[in-house]
Design a protein around this motif. Structure first.
Motif, PDB file in Angstrom:
ATOM      1  N   PHE A  82      12.524  -3.955   1.000  1.00  0.00           N
ATOM      2  CA  PHE A  82      13.011  -3.620  -0.344  1.00  0.00           C
ATOM      3  C   PHE A  82      13.925  -2.397  -0.303  1.00  0.00           C
ATOM      4  CE2 PHE A  82       9.173  -6.071  -0.942  1.00  0.00           C
ATOM      5  CZ  PHE A  82       9.483  -6.920  -1.996  1.00  0.00           C
ATOM      6  N   SER A  83      14.732  -2.307   0.721  1.00  0.00           N
ATOM      7  CA  SER A  83      15.586  -1.134   0.932  1.00  0.00           C
ATOM      8  C   SER A  83      16.600  -0.932  -0.190  1.00  0.00           C
ATOM      9  CB  SER A  83      16.318  -1.250   2.272  1.00  0.00           C
ATOM     10  OG  SER A  83      17.143  -2.409   2.290  1.00  0.00           O
ATOM     11  N   LYS A  84      17.001  -2.004  -0.874  1.00  0.00           N
ATOM     12  CA  LYS A  84      18.037  -1.904  -1.903  1.00  0.00           C
ATOM     13  C   LYS A  84      17.474  -1.643  -3.295  1.00  0.00           C
ATOM     14  CE  LYS A  84      21.235  -5.008   0.518  1.00  0.00           C
ATOM     15  NZ  LYS A  84      22.015  -6.269   0.413  1.00  0.00           N
ATOM     16  N   SER A  85      16.153  -1.579  -3.434  1.00  0.00           N
ATOM     17  CA  SER A  85      15.608  -1.472  -4.792  1.00  0.00           C
ATOM     18  C   SER A  85      14.497  -0.443  -4.955  1.00  0.00           C
ATOM     19  CB  SER A  85      15.074  -2.840  -5.241  1.00  0.00           C
ATOM     20  OG  SER A  85      14.006  -3.272  -4.411  1.00  0.00           O
ATOM     21  N   LEU A  86      13.700  -0.190  -3.925  1.00  0.00           N
ATOM     22  CA  LEU A  86      12.492   0.615  -4.093  1.00  0.00           C
ATOM     23  C   LEU A  86      12.834   2.078  -4.376  1.00  0.00           C
ATOM     24  CD1 LEU A  86       9.559  -0.395  -3.916  1.00  0.00           C
ATOM     25  CD2 LEU A  86       9.418   0.719  -1.695  1.00  0.00           C
ATOM     26  N   ARG A  87      12.267   2.605  -5.485  1.00  0.00           N
ATOM     27  CA  ARG A  87      12.584   3.974  -5.890  1.00  0.00           C
ATOM     28  C   ARG A  87      11.348   4.874  -6.047  1.00  0.00           C
ATOM     29  NH1 ARG A  87      17.978   4.404  -7.298  1.00  0.00           N
ATOM     30  NH2 ARG A  87      19.050   2.393  -7.479  1.00  0.00           N
ATOM     31  N   ILE A  88      10.221   4.330  -6.426  1.00  0.00           N
ATOM     32  CA  ILE A  88       9.012   5.148  -6.529  1.00  0.00           C
ATOM     33  C   ILE A  88       7.828   4.369  -5.965  1.00  0.00           C
ATOM     34  CG2 ILE A  88       9.810   6.471  -8.516  1.00  0.00           C
ATOM     35  CD1 ILE A  88       8.028   4.809 -10.294  1.00  0.00           C
ATOM     36  N   GLY A  89       6.781   5.115  -5.574  1.00  0.00           N
ATOM     37  CA  GLY A  89       5.624   4.492  -4.959  1.00  0.00           C
ATOM     38  C   GLY A  89       4.319   4.885  -5.634  1.00  0.00           C
ATOM     39  N   LEU A  90       3.319   4.047  -5.428  1.00  0.00           N
ATOM     40  CA  LEU A  90       1.974   4.280  -5.925  1.00  0.00           C
ATOM     41  C   LEU A  90       0.996   3.965  -4.791  1.00  0.00           C
ATOM     42  CD1 LEU A  90       2.426   2.235  -9.215  1.00  0.00           C
ATOM     43  CD2 LEU A  90       2.250   4.727  -9.140  1.00  0.00           C
ATOM     44  N   MET A  91       0.039   4.854  -4.567  1.00  0.00           N
ATOM     45  CA  MET A  91      -1.055   4.584  -3.626  1.00  0.00           C
ATOM     46  C   MET A  91      -2.323   4.554  -4.462  1.00  0.00           C
ATOM     47  SD  MET A  91      -1.767   4.205  -0.321  1.00  0.00           S
ATOM     48  CE  MET A  91      -3.380   3.616   0.212  1.00  0.00           C
ATOM     49  N   VAL A  92      -2.900   3.370  -4.621  1.00  0.00           N
ATOM     50  CA  VAL A  92      -3.978   3.193  -5.597  1.00  0.00           C
ATOM     51  C   VAL A  92      -5.180   2.540  -4.918  1.00  0.00           C
ATOM     52  CG1 VAL A  92      -4.595   2.276  -7.859  1.00  0.00           C
ATOM     53  CG2 VAL A  92      -2.204   2.846  -7.361  1.00  0.00           C
ATOM     54  N   GLY A  93      -6.353   3.089  -5.153  1.00  0.00           N
ATOM     55  CA  GLY A  93      -7.551   2.506  -4.572  1.00  0.00           C
ATOM     56  C   GLY A  93      -8.772   3.360  -4.828  1.00  0.00           C
ATOM     57  N   ILE A  94      -9.655   3.417  -3.860  1.00  0.00           N
ATOM     58  CA  ILE A  94     -10.924   4.121  -4.015  1.00  0.00           C
ATOM     59  C   ILE A  94     -10.985   5.332  -3.100  1.00  0.00           C
ATOM     60  CG2 ILE A  94     -12.201   2.098  -4.787  1.00  0.00           C
ATOM     61  CD1 ILE A  94     -13.191   1.728  -1.924  1.00  0.00           C
ATOM     62  N   GLY A  95     -11.884   6.244  -3.409  1.00  0.00           N
ATOM     63  CA  GLY A  95     -12.051   7.442  -2.593  1.00  0.00           C
ATOM     64  C   GLY A  95     -13.404   8.084  -2.866  1.00  0.00           C
ATOM     65  N   GLY A  96     -13.707   9.105  -2.080  1.00  0.00           N
ATOM     66  CA  GLY A  96     -14.955   9.843  -2.242  1.00  0.00           C
ATOM     67  C   GLY A  96     -14.754  11.033  -3.154  1.00  0.00           C
TER      68      GLY A  96
END
Length: 327
Positions: A82-96
């Motif tokens: 997605f080199s031509k479109s990706l602008r922001i990211g999210l890291m979503v899941g579980i944690g302690g």
């Protein structure tokens, strides 16, 4: 609606576990299926969808692979395709979660990475040098989240002071969608949220905490309702699973962290993102998987509401991630 072109997907959502990816998919307003055309060197599998006006691509780490290195590989593959479109990211899941006097963190709550002092919101707690007297000195710093996401988090926090949040509705709607989602994502009963004093380790060879005495537990006030609460601050990331109460407390005092997880430090330098973690245990020896489904869905529900505070125009004004990383 026909699937948009690959270049319409500006938001990358990365998960570490299948249950996190399933929770993310439950939050899509529209699903476009699996991406078929991608870079030949890209080993990721992508789920495409829409949340509000945003086109989102979801990827999960390979089964059985965790930690910062695996997260970096998945992010780099996503950037390749997605080199031509990706602008922001999210890291979503579980944690302690890391409860303390100042932050009444409970199982099912959500922790959001947010800048504190000179920290951009995520700290790698296991990177540094051993110096005099065996003291561990952390080195380096990680990037802050994209401005569009930080602005949205601030706006959402302000709105919560006067209006009820919407993510509890998203959470309950997803849980009630099918018998299978109720089975895998429902909130465990309150008696299964037990916070033990750090001096009391889990009983050896005990398969559950049923044998751990009630007098070992911390005394906490009862909440008005069971909706997950958000907590904003530092998330500590590293390649080690923290499952010891005294170690958790020591690292809390050193870092100020509200949550521990294993992937975010592998993303922050090359994949600017906000990290959102549902609390599934207290990073002590009593940890189990009872709360993983609900915590994963709570984090995904919070993320869906957050994206509602991100104007599409703000995302389009962010640099392409591949360009930002080359600077």
């Amino acid at each position: 609606m026909a699937r948009p072109s690959k270049d319409a997907f500006q938001i990358g959502w990365i998960c570490a576990l299948p249950i996190e990816a399933a929770a993310a998919a439950e939050m899509l307003d529209e699903k476009f299926g699996i991406l078929e055309e991608q870079d030949a060197a890209d080993s990721n599998t992508y789920t495409l969808g829409r949340i509000g006006k945003h086109y989102v691509v979801i990827a999960c780490l390979p089964g059985g692979q965790y930690g910062t290195t695996s997260a970096t590989t998945v992010a780099n593959n996503m950037l390749r395709t997605f080199s031509k479109s990706l602008r922001i990211g999210l890291m979503v899941g579980i944690g302690g979660g890391v409860p303390c006097t100042a932050q009444d963190i409970r199982l099912g709550d959500v922790v959001i990475s947010y800048p504190q002092g000179t920290c951009g919101g995520v700290i790698q707690y296991d990177m540094g040098n051993v110096i005099a007297d065996g003291k561990f000195e952390r080195i380096g710093s990680l990037n802050s989240p994209p401005r569009a996401l930080l602005t949205a988090v601030g706006t959402m926090r302000a709105a919560s002071l006067t209006d009820d949040p919407r993510y509890p509705e998203y959470l309950q709607s997803a849980i009630g969608r099918t018998a299978r989602t109720r089975k895998n994502f429902s909130r465990p009963a309150a008696q299964f949220d037990r916070l033990f004093h750090i001096k009391h380790d889990h009983l050896a060879n005990a398969s559950s905490c049923d044998s751990c005495p009630a007098e070992w537990e911390e005394t906490r006030d009862q909440r008005e309702n069971s909706d997950p609460l958000p907590h904003y601050g530092i998330i500590a990331s590293g390649n080690n699973v923290i499952k010891h109460g005294r170690t958790r407390e020591q690292l809390r005092l050193e870092t100020g962290a509200l949550c521990f997880e294993m992937e975010a430090a592998g993303l922050m330098m090359d994949f600017p993102c906000v990290v959102i973690r549902g609390v599934c245990d207290y990073a002590d020896s009593h940890k189990n998987k009872e709360w993983q489904g609900y915590a994963a869905l709570a984090a995904a529900a919070y993320t869906k509401e957050l994206l509602g505070y991100v104007p599409v125009g703000h995302v389009s004004q962010e640099n392409l991630v591949v360009d930002a990383c080359s600077k």
